[in-house]
Design an enzyme around this catalytic site. Structure first.
Site, PDB file in Angstrom:
ATOM      1  N   CYS A  73       0.831  -1.213   0.000  1.00  0.00           N
ATOM      2  CA  CYS A  73       0.000   0.000   0.000  1.00  0.00           C
ATOM      3  C   CYS A  73       0.866   1.264   0.000  1.00  0.00           C
ATOM      4  O   CYS A  73       1.847   1.357   0.739  1.00  0.00           O
ATOM      5  CB  CYS A  73      -0.912   0.002   1.226  1.00  0.00           C
ATOM      6  SG  CYS A  73      -2.035   1.407   1.249  1.00  0.00           S
ATOM      7  N   CYS A  77       0.333   4.825   6.958  1.00  0.00           N
ATOM      8  CA  CYS A  77      -0.328   4.729   8.270  1.00  0.00           C
ATOM      9  C   CYS A  77       0.647   4.030   9.234  1.00  0.00           C
ATOM     10  O   CYS A  77       1.034   2.873   8.998  1.00  0.00           O
ATOM     11  CB  CYS A  77      -1.615   3.931   8.136  1.00  0.00           C
ATOM     12  SG  CYS A  77      -2.642   4.487   6.760  1.00  0.00           S
ATOM     13  N   CYS A  80       0.366   0.312  10.331  1.00  0.00           N
ATOM     14  CA  CYS A  80      -0.081  -0.739   9.403  1.00  0.00           C
ATOM     15  C   CYS A  80       1.049  -1.575   8.801  1.00  0.00           C
ATOM     16  O   CYS A  80       1.958  -1.051   8.153  1.00  0.00           O
ATOM     17  CB  CYS A  80      -0.902  -0.113   8.286  1.00  0.00           C
ATOM     18  SG  CYS A  80      -1.600  -1.380   7.193  1.00  0.00           S
ATOM     19  N   CYS A 117     -16.103  -9.641   5.963  1.00  0.00           N
ATOM     20  CA  CYS A 117     -15.521  -8.337   5.621  1.00  0.00           C
ATOM     21  C   CYS A 117     -14.259  -8.521   4.791  1.00  0.00           C
ATOM     22  O   CYS A 117     -13.312  -9.188   5.221  1.00  0.00           O
ATOM     23  CB  CYS A 117     -15.206  -7.565   6.899  1.00  0.00           C
ATOM     24  SG  CYS A 117     -14.486  -5.942   6.546  1.00  0.00           S
ATOM     25  N   CYS A 148     -19.280  -6.812   3.931  1.00  0.00           N
ATOM     26  CA  CYS A 148     -18.607  -5.579   4.339  1.00  0.00           C
ATOM     27  C   CYS A 148     -17.314  -5.509   3.532  1.00  0.00           C
ATOM     28  O   CYS A 148     -16.725  -6.548   3.211  1.00  0.00           O
ATOM     29  CB  CYS A 148     -18.295  -5.628   5.838  1.00  0.00           C
ATOM     30  SG  CYS A 148     -17.381  -4.188   6.428  1.00  0.00           S
ATOM     31  N   CYS A 208     -19.408   1.392   8.878  1.00  0.00           N
ATOM     32  CA  CYS A 208     -18.623   0.759   9.936  1.00  0.00           C
ATOM     33  C   CYS A 208     -17.400   1.641  10.129  1.00  0.00           C
ATOM     34  O   CYS A 208     -16.571   1.767   9.220  1.00  0.00           O
ATOM     35  CB  CYS A 208     -18.221  -0.653   9.504  1.00  0.00           C
ATOM     36  SG  CYS A 208     -17.053  -1.444  10.634  1.00  0.00           S
ATOM     37  N   ARG A 280     -17.728  -3.170  18.222  1.00  0.00           N
ATOM     38  CA  ARG A 280     -16.931  -4.387  17.989  1.00  0.00           C
ATOM     39  C   ARG A 280     -15.615  -4.344  18.755  1.00  0.00           C
ATOM     40  O   ARG A 280     -14.819  -3.413  18.602  1.00  0.00           O
ATOM     41  CB  ARG A 280     -16.661  -4.572  16.495  1.00  0.00           C
ATOM     42  CG  ARG A 280     -15.936  -5.888  16.183  1.00  0.00           C
ATOM     43  CD  ARG A 280     -15.867  -6.191  14.693  1.00  0.00           C
ATOM     44  NE  ARG A 280     -17.181  -6.162  14.094  1.00  0.00           N
ATOM     45  CZ  ARG A 280     -17.549  -5.305  13.143  1.00  0.00           C
ATOM     46  NH1 ARG A 280     -16.687  -4.449  12.652  1.00  0.00           N
ATOM     47  NH2 ARG A 280     -18.770  -5.328  12.667  1.00  0.00           N
TER      48      ARG A 280
HETATM   49  N1  SAM Z   1      -6.655   0.380   3.198  1.00  0.00           N
HETATM   50  C1  SAM Z   1      -7.933   0.565   3.745  1.00  0.00           C
HETATM   51  C2  SAM Z   1      -7.984   1.668   4.779  1.00  0.00           C
HETATM   52  O1  SAM Z   1      -6.983   2.044   5.311  1.00  0.00           O
HETATM   53  O2  SAM Z   1      -9.089   2.144   5.025  1.00  0.00           O
HETATM   54  C3  SAM Z   1      -8.524  -0.696   4.323  1.00  0.00           C
HETATM   55  C4  SAM Z   1      -7.655  -1.651   5.100  1.00  0.00           C
HETATM   56  S1  SAM Z   1      -6.977  -1.013   6.632  1.00  0.00           S
HETATM   57  C5  SAM Z   1      -5.856  -2.290   7.048  1.00  0.00           C
HETATM   58  C6  SAM Z   1      -8.341  -1.133   7.770  1.00  0.00           C
HETATM   59  C7  SAM Z   1      -8.134  -0.662   9.167  1.00  0.00           C
HETATM   60  O3  SAM Z   1      -7.386  -1.624   9.890  1.00  0.00           O
HETATM   61  C8  SAM Z   1      -7.381   0.622   9.403  1.00  0.00           C
HETATM   62  O4  SAM Z   1      -8.150   1.751   9.204  1.00  0.00           O
HETATM   63  C9  SAM Z   1      -6.990   0.488  10.860  1.00  0.00           C
HETATM   64  O5  SAM Z   1      -7.993   1.072  11.679  1.00  0.00           O
HETATM   65  C10 SAM Z   1      -6.953  -1.024  11.086  1.00  0.00           C
HETATM   66  N2  SAM Z   1      -5.584  -1.473  11.380  1.00  0.00           N
HETATM   67  C11 SAM Z   1      -4.570  -1.575  10.507  1.00  0.00           C
HETATM   68  N3  SAM Z   1      -3.441  -2.004  11.099  1.00  0.00           N
HETATM   69  C12 SAM Z   1      -3.747  -2.167  12.412  1.00  0.00           C
HETATM   70  C13 SAM Z   1      -3.002  -2.582  13.540  1.00  0.00           C
HETATM   71  N4  SAM Z   1      -1.706  -2.878  13.463  1.00  0.00           N
HETATM   72  N5  SAM Z   1      -3.620  -2.653  14.740  1.00  0.00           N
HETATM   73  C14 SAM Z   1      -4.945  -2.336  14.825  1.00  0.00           C
HETATM   74  N6  SAM Z   1      -5.691  -1.949  13.789  1.00  0.00           N
HETATM   75  C15 SAM Z   1      -5.115  -1.850  12.593  1.00  0.00           C
HETATM   76  C1  DTB Z   2     -11.041  -2.760  11.766  1.00  0.00           C
HETATM   77  O1  DTB Z   2     -11.438  -1.788  12.431  1.00  0.00           O
HETATM   78  N1  DTB Z   2     -10.112  -3.617  12.169  1.00  0.00           N
HETATM   79  C2  DTB Z   2      -9.858  -4.606  11.146  1.00  0.00           C
HETATM   80  C3  DTB Z   2     -10.909  -4.271  10.060  1.00  0.00           C
HETATM   81  N2  DTB Z   2     -11.507  -3.069  10.565  1.00  0.00           N
HETATM   82  C4  DTB Z   2     -10.526  -4.188   8.668  1.00  0.00           C
HETATM   83  C5  DTB Z   2      -8.445  -4.679  10.712  1.00  0.00           C
HETATM   84  C6  DTB Z   2      -7.483  -4.970  11.844  1.00  0.00           C
HETATM   85  C7  DTB Z   2      -6.109  -5.123  11.269  1.00  0.00           C
HETATM   86  C8  DTB Z   2      -5.119  -5.594  12.288  1.00  0.00           C
HETATM   87  C9  DTB Z   2      -3.768  -5.773  11.718  1.00  0.00           C
HETATM   88  C10 DTB Z   2      -3.713  -6.674  10.530  1.00  0.00           C
HETATM   89  O2  DTB Z   2      -3.968  -7.888  10.650  1.00  0.00           O
HETATM   90  O3  DTB Z   2      -3.404  -6.174   9.427  1.00  0.00           O
HETATM   91 FE1  SF4 Z   3      -2.810   1.208   3.373  1.00  0.00          FE
HETATM   92 FE2  SF4 Z   3      -2.678   0.027   5.733  1.00  0.00          FE
HETATM   93 FE3  SF4 Z   3      -3.122   2.648   5.599  1.00  0.00          FE
HETATM   94 FE4  SF4 Z   3      -5.045   0.906   4.793  1.00  0.00          FE
HETATM   95  S1  SF4 Z   3      -4.276   1.161   6.858  1.00  0.00           S
HETATM   96  S2  SF4 Z   3      -4.375   2.763   3.737  1.00  0.00           S
HETATM   97  S3  SF4 Z   3      -3.763  -0.728   3.977  1.00  0.00           S
HETATM   98  S4  SF4 Z   3      -1.258   1.570   4.933  1.00  0.00           S
END
Ligand code: SAM
Ligand code: DTB
Ligand code: SF4
Length: 348
Positions: A73, A77, A80, A117, A148, A208, A280
């Site tokens: 990506c 963030c 992430c 989802c 979702c 959501c 959740r």
């Molecule tokens: N790329 C899209 C976005 O950012 O909206 C969708 C996927 S993103 C991985 C979905 C959500 O996962 C993020 O908005 C964040 O709230 C959650 N997330 C990602 N990494 C995480 C982590 N290490 N711990 C907890 N939540 C996480």
């Molecule tokens: C949300 O609030 N938490 C989920 C889902 N929406 C997409 C993602 C959690 C991601 C945790 C780290 C990972 O496995 O990438």
């Molecule tokens: Fe990309 Fe992860 Fe940020 Fe979603 S949360 S926009 S997958 S870097």
């Protein structure tokens, strides 16, 4: 950064908590912080009272996640593992094929999930991505599961196309308070997130939207996140509260973990401020232990991510969750309906 909410000792007062709160849009950060700072037992009592006024008391929704497009990506963030610029060992993959996704969705349904989802590590999907994801949505919906998706930022016409494909919910988190957002991500702005939520809402898809705690934010930022969510008009149908999964290689990997009781407080305050939302208990359950999870359910959580994996990190085993729900006398939502009249059934 401070991570523990402490309240000054107060004289013991015996009173029934008041469930009625300011009308929609009136939640101030101060009012939410005052809730977060309440003596824990009072806060739990109030949250559980609101919960029982609005939901079947034992019902827990089971939502299964699948990363349909993993890694690579372009966003940054700080939490992430899927951001291309962080060295986390996550490999970039292509969008999964329909039959592969269908197999995973069927397995989730067989295990008792009612919502499926699909997550994609995109900053914003292209129109041709939307076409392909629409196929996935149609196929998953055909199994009788609620659908979702979380695909990044959307234009209005893309949200409309997803709605037409049968999408029930779109996940797009605000993650933290606006004042802390730039400490966490710099490749997009808070307003971008709000704009996408508006497109989703106006396309008629349920929202959501939640956030993450344990990213080094101050208590005021936690209150600020809840204020943003609760003051959305209407507030989201689903509110995921994630505890940061600290993945080596991400900038936030060394954040001080949140005090588990402060996490419980966040769930309670989400429940009180958004009584009709599915709250959740989301990422981070592997670190919480059974007793803290039980407190989260007492605080009003009525949904979990169910399945051995979140997107790329781990989640409690299905067997462990079935046992936990059984031990606590909780029941899995049978129809996955967001309706307050949802029936529930035991998995065991
Ligand atoms: N790329 C899209 C976005 O950012 O909206 C969708 C996927 S993103 C991985 C979905 C959500 O996962 C993020 O908005 C964040 O709230 C959650 N997330 C990602 N990494 C995480 C982590 N290490 N711990 C907890 N939540 C996480
Ligand atoms: C949300 O609030 N938490 C989920 C889902 N929406 C997409 C993602 C959690 C991601 C945790 C780290 C990972 O496995 O990438
Ligand atoms: Fe990309 Fe992860 Fe940020 Fe979603 S949360 S926009 S997958 S870097």
């Amino acid at each position: 950064m401070p991570s523990t909410t402490t309240a000054a000792p107060q004289a013991i007062q015996l009173h029934r908590p008041v469930a009625s709160r300011p009308v929609r849009g009136a939640w101030s950060v101060q009012a939410i912080q005052a809730l977060l700072d309440k003596p824990l037992m009072d806060l739990l009592f109030e949250a559980q009272t609101v919960h029982r006024d609005h939901w079947p008391k034992r019902d827990i929704e089971l939502a299964t996640l699948l990363s349909v497009k993993t890694g690579g990506c372009p966003e940054n963030c700080g939490y992430c593992p899927q951001a291309a610029e962080f060295d986390t060992g996550v490999k970039a993959e292509k969008l999964m094929a329909v039959d592969e996704v269908l197999r995973a969705a069927q397995a989730a349904k067989d295990a008792g999930a009612t919502r499926f989802c699909m997550g994609a590590a995109w900053r914003a999907p292209k129109d041709r991505d939307i076409e392909k994801v629409s196929e996935l949505i149609g196929a998953v919906k055909g199994l009788g599961l609620q659908t979702c998706a979380t695909l990044g930022m959307l234009e209005w016409h893309q949200a409309q196309a997803l709605k037409d494909a049968g999408l029930d919910y779109y996940n797009h988190n605000l993650d933290t308070a606006p004042e802390y957002y730039t400490d966490v991500v710099s490749t997009r702005a808070y307003q971008d997130r709000l704009d996408t939520l508006q497109h989703v809402r106006s396309a008629g898809i349920s929202v959501c939207c939640g956030g993450i705690v344990g990213m080094g934010e101050a208590p005021v930022h936690r209150a600020g996140l809840i204020a943003q969510l609760a003051n959305l008009d209407p507030y989201p149908e689903s509110v995921p509260i994630n505890s940061l999964v600290r993945v080596p290689g991400t900038p936030l990997a060394d954040s001080d973990p949140i005090d588990p009781l402060d996490f419980v407080r966040m769930i309670a305050v989400a429940r009180i401020t958004m009584p009709r939302a599915r709250v959740r208990l989301s990422a981070g359950r592997q670190q919480l232990g059974e007793a803290v999870q039980a407190l989260c359910f007492l605080a009003g959580a009525n949904s979990i991510f169910y399945g051995d994996k979140l997107l790329v990190t781990g989640n409690p085993d299905v067997e462990a969750d079935v046992q936990l729900l059984g031990k606590l006398g909780l029941l899995a939502t049978r129809h996955g309906s967001a309706s307050l009249k949802t029936h529930a059934t035991a998995l065991t």
